[in-house]
Write a protein that holds these residues in place. Structure first.
Motif, PDB file in Angstrom:
ATOM      1  N   GLY A  10     -33.191  -8.792 -32.885  1.00  6.89           N
ATOM      2  CA  GLY A  10     -31.975  -9.825 -33.181  1.00  6.89           C
ATOM      3  C   GLY A  10     -32.396 -11.250 -32.861  1.00  6.89           C
ATOM      4  N   SER A  11     -31.603 -11.984 -33.161  1.00  4.16           N
ATOM      5  CA  SER A  11     -31.899 -13.519 -32.929  1.00  4.16           C
ATOM      6  C   SER A  11     -31.866 -13.721 -31.563  1.00  4.16           C
ATOM      7  CB  SER A  11     -30.821 -14.375 -33.666  1.00  4.16           C
ATOM      8  OG  SER A  11     -29.626 -14.122 -33.180  1.00  4.16           O
ATOM      9  N   ASP A  12     -32.047 -15.058 -31.193  1.00  2.00           N
ATOM     10  CA  ASP A  12     -32.076 -15.463 -29.840  1.00  2.00           C
ATOM     11  C   ASP A  12     -30.766 -15.514 -29.292  1.00  2.00           C
ATOM     12  OD1 ASP A  12     -34.943 -15.701 -29.463  1.00  2.00           O
ATOM     13  OD2 ASP A  12     -34.912 -17.737 -29.810  1.00  2.00           O
ATOM     14  N   ASP A  13     -30.068 -15.989 -30.237  1.00  3.47           N
ATOM     15  CA  ASP A  13     -28.378 -16.124 -30.026  1.00  3.47           C
ATOM     16  C   ASP A  13     -27.662 -14.680 -29.649  1.00  3.47           C
ATOM     17  OD1 ASP A  13     -28.361 -19.042 -30.283  1.00  3.47           O
ATOM     18  OD2 ASP A  13     -27.699 -18.832 -32.411  1.00  3.47           O
ATOM     19  N   THR A  14     -28.216 -13.685 -30.423  1.00  3.84           N
ATOM     20  CA  THR A  14     -27.574 -12.248 -30.213  1.00  3.84           C
ATOM     21  C   THR A  14     -28.359 -11.947 -28.789  1.00  3.84           C
ATOM     22  OG1 THR A  14     -27.711 -11.800 -32.565  1.00  3.84           O
ATOM     23  CG2 THR A  14     -27.675 -10.064 -30.998  1.00  3.84           C
ATOM     24  N   ALA A  15     -29.202 -12.160 -28.408  1.00  2.40           N
ATOM     25  CA  ALA A  15     -29.908 -11.818 -27.058  1.00  2.40           C
ATOM     26  C   ALA A  15     -29.236 -12.309 -26.063  1.00  2.40           C
ATOM     27  CB  ALA A  15     -31.443 -12.141 -27.061  1.00  2.40           C
ATOM     28  N   ARG A  16     -28.729 -13.838 -26.105  1.00  3.25           N
ATOM     29  CA  ARG A  16     -28.199 -14.408 -25.291  1.00  3.25           C
ATOM     30  C   ARG A  16     -26.579 -13.806 -25.105  1.00  3.25           C
ATOM     31  NH1 ARG A  16     -30.866 -18.668 -26.653  1.00  3.25           N
ATOM     32  NH2 ARG A  16     -29.535 -19.367 -28.428  1.00  3.25           N
ATOM     33  N   ALA A  17     -25.942 -13.538 -26.126  1.00  2.00           N
ATOM     34  CA  ALA A  17     -24.620 -12.692 -26.017  1.00  2.00           C
ATOM     35  C   ALA A  17     -24.802 -11.604 -25.549  1.00  2.00           C
ATOM     36  CB  ALA A  17     -24.255 -12.671 -27.427  1.00  2.00           C
ATOM     37  N   ARG A  73     -23.273   4.379 -18.219  1.00  2.00           N
ATOM     38  CA  ARG A  73     -22.631   4.827 -19.445  1.00  2.00           C
ATOM     39  C   ARG A  73     -21.707   3.819 -20.210  1.00  2.00           C
ATOM     40  NH1 ARG A  73     -22.114   9.207 -16.750  1.00  2.00           N
ATOM     41  NH2 ARG A  73     -19.911   8.898 -15.993  1.00  2.00           N
ATOM     42  N   LYS A  74     -20.861   2.966 -19.301  1.00  2.00           N
ATOM     43  CA  LYS A  74     -20.152   1.822 -19.849  1.00  2.00           C
ATOM     44  C   LYS A  74     -20.977   0.826 -20.377  1.00  2.00           C
ATOM     45  CE  LYS A  74     -17.878  -0.449 -16.431  1.00  2.00           C
ATOM     46  NZ  LYS A  74     -17.130  -0.895 -15.172  1.00  2.00           N
ATOM     47  N   LEU A  75     -21.930   0.517 -19.694  1.00  2.00           N
ATOM     48  CA  LEU A  75     -22.727  -0.613 -20.091  1.00  2.00           C
ATOM     49  C   LEU A  75     -23.389  -0.229 -21.551  1.00  2.00           C
ATOM     50  CD1 LEU A  75     -24.663  -3.147 -19.342  1.00  2.00           C
ATOM     51  CD2 LEU A  75     -26.531  -1.385 -19.071  1.00  2.00           C
ATOM     52  N   ARG A  76     -23.771   1.130 -21.731  1.00  2.00           N
ATOM     53  CA  ARG A  76     -24.521   1.384 -23.014  1.00  2.00           C
ATOM     54  C   ARG A  76     -23.449   1.224 -24.048  1.00  2.00           C
ATOM     55  NH1 ARG A  76     -28.939   5.363 -23.285  1.00  2.00           N
ATOM     56  NH2 ARG A  76     -29.975   5.307 -21.382  1.00  2.00           N
ATOM     57  N   GLU A  77     -22.278   1.891 -23.941  1.00  2.00           N
ATOM     58  CA  GLU A  77     -21.115   1.612 -25.029  1.00  2.00           C
ATOM     59  C   GLU A  77     -20.699   0.239 -25.228  1.00  2.00           C
ATOM     60  OE1 GLU A  77     -17.784   3.896 -23.150  1.00  2.00           O
ATOM     61  OE2 GLU A  77     -18.906   5.666 -23.537  1.00  2.00           O
ATOM     62  N   ALA A  78     -20.721  -0.501 -24.227  1.00  2.00           N
ATOM     63  CA  ALA A  78     -20.368  -1.963 -24.512  1.00  2.00           C
ATOM     64  C   ALA A  78     -21.486  -2.628 -25.323  1.00  2.00           C
ATOM     65  CB  ALA A  78     -20.181  -2.799 -23.297  1.00  2.00           C
ATOM     66  N   VAL A  79     -22.563  -2.359 -24.923  1.00  2.00           N
ATOM     67  CA  VAL A  79     -24.065  -3.308 -25.480  1.00  2.00           C
ATOM     68  C   VAL A  79     -24.161  -2.732 -27.069  1.00  2.00           C
ATOM     69  CG1 VAL A  79     -26.414  -3.432 -25.846  1.00  2.00           C
ATOM     70  CG2 VAL A  79     -25.207  -3.642 -23.620  1.00  2.00           C
ATOM     71  N   GLU A  80     -23.909  -1.216 -27.283  1.00  2.00           N
ATOM     72  CA  GLU A  80     -24.130  -0.671 -28.570  1.00  2.00           C
ATOM     73  C   GLU A  80     -22.925  -1.203 -29.625  1.00  2.00           C
ATOM     74  OE1 GLU A  80     -23.563   3.436 -27.883  1.00  2.00           O
ATOM     75  OE2 GLU A  80     -25.751   3.699 -27.858  1.00  2.00           O
ATOM     76  N   ALA A  81     -21.677  -1.580 -28.932  1.00  2.00           N
ATOM     77  CA  ALA A  81     -20.769  -1.934 -29.983  1.00  2.00           C
ATOM     78  C   ALA A  81     -20.803  -3.634 -29.989  1.00  2.00           C
ATOM     79  CB  ALA A  81     -19.328  -2.026 -28.911  1.00  2.00           C
ATOM     80  N   LEU A  82     -21.251  -4.241 -29.160  1.00  2.00           N
ATOM     81  CA  LEU A  82     -21.615  -5.633 -29.345  1.00  2.00           C
ATOM     82  C   LEU A  82     -22.796  -5.692 -30.500  1.00  2.00           C
ATOM     83  CD1 LEU A  82     -21.244  -8.594 -28.978  1.00  2.00           C
ATOM     84  CD2 LEU A  82     -22.730  -8.492 -26.867  1.00  2.00           C
ATOM     85  N   ALA A  83     -23.968  -5.020 -30.321  1.00  2.00           N
ATOM     86  CA  ALA A  83     -25.085  -5.054 -31.204  1.00  2.00           C
ATOM     87  C   ALA A  83     -24.635  -4.683 -32.624  1.00  2.00           C
ATOM     88  CB  ALA A  83     -26.052  -4.024 -30.795  1.00  2.00           C
ATOM     89  N   PHE A  84     -23.650  -3.764 -32.630  1.00  2.00           N
ATOM     90  CA  PHE A  84     -23.227  -3.348 -34.165  1.00  2.00           C
ATOM     91  C   PHE A  84     -22.414  -4.529 -34.568  1.00  2.00           C
ATOM     92  CE2 PHE A  84     -19.705  -1.675 -36.980  1.00  2.00           C
ATOM     93  CZ  PHE A  84     -20.538  -1.187 -37.755  1.00  2.00           C
ATOM     94  N   ASP A  85     -21.482  -5.192 -33.866  1.00  2.00           N
ATOM     95  CA  ASP A  85     -20.814  -6.386 -34.296  1.00  2.00           C
ATOM     96  C   ASP A  85     -21.669  -7.492 -34.895  1.00  2.00           C
ATOM     97  OD1 ASP A  85     -18.557  -5.175 -33.954  1.00  2.00           O
ATOM     98  OD2 ASP A  85     -18.156  -5.923 -32.024  1.00  2.00           O
ATOM     99  N   LEU A  86     -22.968  -7.648 -34.034  1.00  2.00           N
ATOM    100  CA  LEU A  86     -23.799  -8.875 -34.278  1.00  2.00           C
ATOM    101  C   LEU A  86     -25.103  -8.483 -35.155  1.00  2.00           C
ATOM    102  CD1 LEU A  86     -23.995 -10.314 -30.628  1.00  2.00           C
ATOM    103  CD2 LEU A  86     -22.593 -11.216 -32.600  1.00  2.00           C
ATOM    104  N   ASP A  87     -24.698  -7.187 -35.796  1.00  2.00           N
ATOM    105  CA  ASP A  87     -26.032  -6.768 -36.696  1.00  2.00           C
ATOM    106  C   ASP A  87     -27.365  -7.021 -36.163  1.00  2.00           C
ATOM    107  OD1 ASP A  87     -24.224  -6.256 -38.805  1.00  2.00           O
ATOM    108  OD2 ASP A  87     -24.374  -8.252 -39.779  1.00  2.00           O
ATOM    109  N   ALA A  88     -27.290  -6.230 -35.001  1.00  2.00           N
ATOM    110  CA  ALA A  88     -28.791  -6.226 -34.251  1.00  2.00           C
ATOM    111  C   ALA A  88     -29.184  -4.809 -33.848  1.00  2.00           C
ATOM    112  CB  ALA A  88     -28.622  -6.977 -32.749  1.00  2.00           C
ATOM    113  N   VAL A  89     -30.223  -4.343 -33.575  1.00  2.00           N
ATOM    114  CA  VAL A  89     -30.782  -3.084 -33.146  1.00  2.00           C
ATOM    115  C   VAL A  89     -31.010  -2.938 -31.941  1.00  2.00           C
ATOM    116  CG1 VAL A  89     -32.351  -1.248 -33.828  1.00  2.00           C
ATOM    117  CG2 VAL A  89     -31.496  -2.818 -35.693  1.00  2.00           C
TER     118      VAL A  89
END
Length: 98
Positions: A10-17, A73-89
């Motif tokens: 993803g973008s640099d902004d996505t990585a920062r988020a 587990r909590k971290l994985r779920e949160a990161v997956e949700a944010l990545a989905f929202d930001l169109d990142a993989v």
């Protein structure tokens, strides 16, 4: 302490988020973006260098020291949700110290 590695495309902004999210989770000991050691086949002299078709999202490698499995587990779920929202993989790799 378990080490979780994330490869984020993803973008640099996505990585920062994502890194801001990681640092806000209780139980996270350390978050660091590490250098991407994977060689990329970018050739500055190539006829396609700099073209829009070959310049896409960047790869970011992030390492996180996680306190325990529940936090992971909590971290994985949160990161997956944010990545989905930001169109990142996002990809996860776990390494147990021991």
């Amino acid at each position: 302490m378990p080490m979780l590695r994330i490869r984020l495309t993803g973008s640099d902004d996505t990585a920062r988020a994502v890194m801001n999210l990681l640092q806000s989770v209780d139980g996270i000991e350390h978050v660091e973006e590490v250098a991407d050691l994977m060689p990329h086949m970018d050739d500055a002299d190539s006829s396609s260098a700099g073209l829009h078709d070959v310049s896409g999202p960047k790869m970011h490698a992030i390492e996180i020291e996680v306190g325990n499995a529940s936090t992971e587990r909590k971290l994985r779920e949160a990161v997956e949700a944010l990545a989905f929202d930001l169109d990142a993989v996002v990809e996860f790799e776990t390494e147990e110290e021991g």
